[in-house]
Design an enzyme around this catalytic site. Structure first.
Site: not given
Ligand code: F6P
Length: 563
Positions: A221, A276, A392, A510
């Site tokens: 993405e 995270r 609400h 993925k």
């Molecule tokens: O959701 C999977 C994940 O690997 C997360 O742990 C991470 O924060 C996110 O995708 C984005 O990963 P990256 O920072 O490598 O693009």
């Protein structure tokens, strides 16, 4: 690495807690009808309950007296933390032991906010990177950094997803009151083209800076959005402009460089920082650009203060540990699968969404640290929104649903904007009254069976909540709040004996998305660019798709086929 778990003690404590739960928790195994002890009875029996069941750390104050727990249960839970090897696990976290054992890594987000004097692991590297971040932020703020036309930057667009988006976006939103006039900071995460398009609308390529935030620099993405953003920039200028309008934050320096980002514009990330848990690292660059480096350092300072508390406070007086024990209690013995986190603060409206990744990507596991299937339920389904809006929306269920959902209220004693004191008082009044209503229900419901009794109006009460007060929403207090939840999640992982720092469950989706992408592209007859063509070619033919997915691909294609 395993934590020192006392199996015999854990089994005995489990039996004890099961017995305590049967008299306290609706839905518990063997729970007596209506349970024999209610929250109101617990308060009636102990005039000092609130004082005993409250904890403070700096300008954070947790009142957990409206929890469905008694002294015996709390004592047993604290012993459970000891028997789970909690203190040893906390020490291992801070010293950089490889506690992320499935990836053979440490989890050292705490080093990111430790002052160099504390000499935490990697402190020199962290200080060096912070210095380079500060230097860059100063250049953007001073106007020394200019774009292809010689103009200064007025908008920063962070391209990232998951931990490379949720934390920074939540902090920038929460600290809106501290935002500088320039640059504005925007976040694009979704590969849906609408997200980037709507964000870029009205922006000037000459004054826009992109941050490609991706620890792996391999998240499809983010790469797709980065390519589209680069095309948008180059269309208004030329390839040479990329160096002036793109920086990157990544652990994959080579991939960032291959994308066309100058080495000097790539800020490092390391494998001992989980995505995270990374907003304290260079992933926090949009925060520093948005609110200033000094505020970013205060954010780090608040988290550091909570780190010291977590590492040194006795388990029964330890905010993250006590919070974790209560969550464990409801999940393990009360059969409550979810927890509602309701910040009565519009500035914290993104906090529940941030917590969803922090909790469920850390705790949504069914295997132990040693790779054995777990015989009990784990994790918490975290949901919520800003109050009073939740009242609400879903509070009806919280008050009259068939099962209780623990609620974590968060509120700030002082308003974050001037001239709003009266409405802020209304906000606080709603927050406190909701936790009262959950606990006490509606007295008229006591007239059960009386002539005027209307069953549908019965609000039974006896529903637990905690209230976490911040004196005010400052960068320091926000840092402490975030670290509190990071450590609560880690403490829960110790109680459940799971690895909080890997996320193998997200890899399958993925991989499969590439296969479905190939099928969609084939059916659309449009493999868009070389990289996509390679991605499509890299998977087996779409015929391996299941019947449902294949039919959906065909349906999409039929609706998209030009007339
Ligand atoms: O959701 C999977 C994940 O690997 C997360 O742990 C991470 O924060 C996110 O995708 C984005 O990963 P990256 O920072 O490598 O693009």
């Amino acid at each position: 690495m395993t934590f020192n778990r006392d199996r015999v003690a854990l089994d005995a404590l489990d039996a004890r807690l099961t017995q305590i739960a049967s008299r306290l928790l609706p839905g518990a195994t063997g729970a007596a009808e209506g349970n024999s002890v209610t929250l109101q009875a617990l308060f009636a029996d102990d005039s000092e309950r609130t004082e005993r069941l409250s904890l403070s750390m700096g300008e954070l104050h947790l009142d957990y007296s409206k929890s469905l727990i008694d002294s015996e249960g709390l004592a047993a839970l604290t012993k459970l933390a000891e028997a789970s090897g909690m203190q040893g696990a906390v020490n291992a976290l801070f010293r950089g032991a490889k506690i992320n054992q499935s990836e053979g890594r440490a989890a050292l987000h705490t080093s990111l906010r430790s002052p160099e004097s504390a000499n935490a692991p990697h402190s020199a590297l962290v200080s060096e990177t912070l210095a380079s971040l500060r230097e860059f932020v100063d250049r953007v703020h001073s106007g020394a950094w200019t774009g292809y036309s010689g103009q200064t930057i007025d908008t920063v667009v962070n391209l990232g997803i998951g931990g490379s988006d949720l934390g920074p976006a939540m902090v920038v939103d929460a600290l809106a009151d501290f935002a500088l006039n320039r640059p504005r900071v925007r976040f694009v995460s979704n590969v849906d083209p609408a997200h980037l398009a709507r964000t870029l609308k009205g922006l000037d390529p000459a004054t826009t800076l992109f941050i490609v935030a991706s620890k792996t620099f391999g998240t499809l993405e983010t790469l797709a959005n980065a390519r589209a953003a680069r095309d948008w920039l180059v269309a208004a200028s030329d390839e040479a402009a990329v160096a002036r309008h793109f920086v990157a934050v990544s652990a994959n320096i080579q991939a960032a460089s291959d994308f066309g980002i100058e080495a000097s514009n790539i800020f490092p990330l390391w494998d001992w920082v989980g995505g995270r848990f990374s907003l304290w690292s260079a992933i926090g660059l949009p925060i520093a650009l948005g609110v200033g480096f000094a505020a970013f350092e205060e954010l780090l300072g608040g988290a550091y203060a909570m780190d010291r508390h977590f590492e040194t406070a006795p388990l029964g007086e330890n905010l993250p540990v006590v919070s974790a024990l209560l969550a464990f209690w409801y999940r393990q013995y009360g059969a409550s699968p979810s927890t509602a986190v309701v910040p009565y603060s519009q500035d914290l409206s993104l906090f529940p969404a941030y917590l969803q990744q922090l909790y469920m990507e850390s705790l949504g596991k069914s295997m132990s640290r040693e790779g054995a299937a777990l015989p009990f339920k784990t994790s918490e389904i975290i949901w919520g929104s800003a109050g009073t809006n939740g009242q609400h929306s879903y509070f009806q269920q919280l008050h009259q649903g068939t099962e209780f959902t623990p609620v974590e209220f968060i509120a700030c004693a002082t308003a974050s904007v001037d001239g709003g004191d009266e409405r802020h008082r209304q906000l606080l009044a709603n927050c406190l009254s909701q936790s009262m209503a959950l606990m006490n229900g509606d007295e008229t419901s006591a007239d059960v069976g009386a002539d005027n009794w209307e069953p549908q109006k019965t609000i039974a009460g006896n529903r637990p909540s905690t209230t976490l007060l911040l004196k005010q929403l400052t960068p320091h207090n926000l840092g402490a709040l975030i670290a509190l939840y990071e450590h609560k999640v880690f403490a829960l992982s110790v109680l459940w004996n799971i690895n909080a720092f890997d996320q193998w469950g997200v890899e399958l989706g993925k991989r499969l998305s590439k296969e479905v992408y190939a099928a969609l592209s084939e059916s659309a007859g449009s493999l868009i660019n070389q990289e996509n063509i390679e991605a499509a070619a890299s998977v087996e033919s779409a015929s391996t798709l299941d019947a449902s997915t294949r039919a959906l691909v065909q349906k999409i294609s039929s609706w998209n086929t030009p007339r």
